[in-house]
Design a protein around this motif. Sequence first.
Motif, PDB file in Angstrom:
ATOM      1  N   SER A 113       8.197   9.726 -23.537  1.00  0.00           N
ATOM      2  CA  SER A 113       8.698   9.724 -22.165  1.00  0.00           C
ATOM      3  C   SER A 113       8.466  11.046 -21.451  1.00  0.00           C
ATOM      4  CB  SER A 113      10.192   9.382 -22.143  1.00  0.00           C
ATOM      5  OG  SER A 113      10.977  10.435 -22.655  1.00  0.00           O
ATOM      6  N   GLN A 149       5.628  11.444 -18.771  1.00  0.00           N
ATOM      7  CA  GLN A 149       5.644  10.776 -17.471  1.00  0.00           C
ATOM      8  C   GLN A 149       5.536  11.747 -16.309  1.00  0.00           C
ATOM      9  OE1 GLN A 149       9.790   9.388 -16.104  1.00  0.00           O
ATOM     10  NE2 GLN A 149      10.089   9.706 -18.302  1.00  0.00           N
ATOM     11  N   SER A 188       2.215   6.174 -23.389  1.00  0.00           N
ATOM     12  CA  SER A 188       2.896   6.776 -22.251  1.00  0.00           C
ATOM     13  C   SER A 188       2.128   6.526 -20.960  1.00  0.00           C
ATOM     14  CB  SER A 188       3.066   8.277 -22.484  1.00  0.00           C
ATOM     15  OG  SER A 188       3.757   8.883 -21.411  1.00  0.00           O
ATOM     16  N   TYR A 245       3.899   4.482 -17.937  1.00  0.00           N
ATOM     17  CA  TYR A 245       4.293   5.243 -16.754  1.00  0.00           C
ATOM     18  C   TYR A 245       3.212   5.296 -15.679  1.00  0.00           C
ATOM     19  CZ  TYR A 245       8.270   6.624 -19.598  1.00  0.00           C
ATOM     20  OH  TYR A 245       9.413   6.594 -20.363  1.00  0.00           O
ATOM     21  N   CYS A 294       7.171   2.694 -27.416  1.00  0.00           N
ATOM     22  CA  CYS A 294       8.026   3.158 -26.326  1.00  0.00           C
ATOM     23  C   CYS A 294       9.314   3.724 -26.901  1.00  0.00           C
ATOM     24  CB  CYS A 294       8.338   2.038 -25.337  1.00  0.00           C
ATOM     25  SG  CYS A 294       9.595   0.860 -25.897  1.00  0.00           S
ATOM     26  N   ASP A 340      13.801   5.470 -22.743  1.00  0.00           N
ATOM     27  CA  ASP A 340      13.595   5.742 -21.321  1.00  0.00           C
ATOM     28  C   ASP A 340      12.783   4.648 -20.647  1.00  0.00           C
ATOM     29  OD1 ASP A 340      13.577   8.013 -19.076  1.00  0.00           O
ATOM     30  OD2 ASP A 340      11.568   7.148 -19.181  1.00  0.00           O
TER      31      ASP A 340
END
Length: 809
Positions: free
Chosen positions: A508, A511, A537, A541, A665, A668
């Motif tokens: 996360s 991002q 990621s 994102y 993942c 978040d």
Amino acid sequence: MQDQSRMTKALSLFTAIVLGIGSSVWGRNDNGLEAVRRLWQKPTQDYRMKTWWFFGYEQTTDEGITADAEALRDAGFGGVVYYDQNHARDPEGAGAEAAFSETWWHHLQFAASEASRCGLSFEVNISNGYCAGGRWIDPPHAMQRVAAAEARVDIGNDGSVSVDGSLDISGPEGYVCDIALLAWPLEDDGRIRHLTARYVPRGKGRNGAMQRPGDRSGAFSGYGFENLPDIGMLQASHDGQTWRDVTNLEPMYNSQGGYRIRTTAFPPAGEKFWRIRYADGTFDYGEEASQGQPLQWWRLGSEARIDRWEELAALQSDFAETGRIPLSYTPDEVIAPAKIHHLEGTDYSVLPAGRWKVLRLAAVLTGAKSKHGRPNLLGYECDKLSAEAANLHWNSYVQPILDRVPGIAGVTMDSHEGGSQNWTPRMLQEFRRRRGYDLGPWLPALAGYVVESAERTRQVLYDFRQTISDCIRDNYFGTFQQRASENGISFTAQAIGNALCITGDAISVKQVVDKPQGEFWTYQRDGAYDIKDCSSSAHLYGKPIASAEAMTDCEYRNTPADLQRVGNIAFAMGAQEFVVCATPHIPYSTVTQPYIAGREYAINRSNPQWEQMKPVWLQAARSMVLLRQGRAAPDVLVFLGDDVPVKTLTSRLPSGLDGLDWDVCTADALRHRLKAAEGRLTTPDGVSYQALIIDDQTPMTEETRQLIGRLRHEGIPVLRSAEGLPRALTIERGDTAVVHTHRHAAGQELFYLGNKENYPLYIRFRLQDSPQKIRLWDNAAGIIKTLRPDVDGLFSLTLPSTGSVFISY
């Protein structure tokens, strides 16, 4: 979190518009297909390989710069990253000029102009050496950790004071900044509850943290990793003759910048005699360990402590550890928050008569410094939790370069290798703002003490780790991204880095940067999951490009086939840009033997195989063209948990992933980026997954469990294993040697297929959609063929040795 979401959207828009790369050119008609074909056959600069251009090992020359740039252009590279990194023992003695000297500025500007003349994009590394630090970082802006000192204070009814112990704290450069002085009533029944020891780490060298994809065996799997047996057993005795086992002592592995002290907690024990029985059959009866043993010293303690609290308090962050399960017993000695006194100094007369524990907490430097740069600018690594420290670094190093050197397209950032950090001057404010309550009453937990209950203490330490991870994301990488955006340039970052030696969320955190980057090394013949973390990621994102530090530490003995093999694996894991590590600057216009810049960075013009490598770069560029078309189309999503530190661990992956295209993942993305739509888990950018896979070992909070329960209620398959799930592509023959990835592009299905072997491979595969013909994009020849299925519905083709193709329909 709304502010964070707006920032993320703004940065994604910046990437797509300002960079002008990564967007699909594949239209829904024949003209679009023809445009892609032409671009694929002759990739433009944006799709070609880049390289880290290392300087500072010895002298820099104009003629060498020109020869380097022209050689890279002629080989088919599209860009360079100027990077002062050297591995010389005495670079100044070898003729390397001081950074920021007029000679240095001249060579930097000349390198930029020559890159431009040769059609190479020009970027700069964020620091002299790595990762982000220098002589301008003073102690208040350097990496810090919490240090503790404690004493027992007896206060008599007559006001007399007796102190046992010392509250002295020391640290590098003498920097000590007090956090709190705390006191609480002490009830000591004399029983022993924990052992604290300083370990001698072993069993994992500099590359040992690199994950090795392979069979899920339940144990950590890494390149260069040696699985160590337990150190021995702590034993206790009432009479010194008959001994019982109290607790086993697990090994501590090497890690970058690792904290070497660990506490092992156990149920209260009242024995008088104690010893350690080592695995080799020897004993330690004193607290100073015998020379050559895996402990340097050990101490016994009577207060209740959280088991291995040093890891829970983020003093240590090493994802290679097996993850010992906390002991299930409930400590019978806890601190009541209401009884904690915050003292202004050591005037203990403010305390009532009785026995008191006094705890001093202070911030000291971790001691982490930048390395492998030009010596005159090396200094402390900047605070990774502080926007002020990040701005200080940018203003002291990056902005002066941007102001004096025209044509810089971007700033890049290497992996963090400076060890863990668990304090910053604004930590109390950051914690309060992000977690919604005051850390003050729980500060003893940062020294391992049990406050209120073991469960509550672990929750506070969980929140503390989350705050550290949030600060790394927002204040460190987020600040650098903001400054890059203000300058109209791109920011590429290995956020946080493969070793994950600081407590954070490796998925996360990416991002907030324009272009997330992972890494893979030439020796990693099975690939590296750092690329999987990066590409996941990017997919989650909405990042147009997942970059990769590529083919690191290539040596002169490595063949073009070696490079192509590891490149195939990285592309199949989702990489869409290769930045070679590295090409050293060679100060001579002509070279007669392989050049060594302290280490064998062999991808350079002195390599005898330089000409033979050119087809590798061309095929890589062609792969990058097609891998940036459309959007990713993975089969399933693997949930790694909601605790930190976290990244992909081979030993904790669910079964059934072989042959699937999968992403990973953390919590978040589940909370902020994924929704249920028509039975699939879908991002706002249209990437979707047929199922969410969660291994039994995956840690999660009750809040996360409820969220996953809602997704299941909305029709999302939530499974313990990926066994038996449908596959968009199934390799029926040659499956163990083929790697692949899948994308959607303007109504087209696009698959990348790479051969991991050094021999031609005959494969047969089935497509879920059962098309009657497909296009075969031959990466080596640059031609497109039509392929039809055999009578049984399977397609057949031969992949060349370490070769790759695309298929589309």
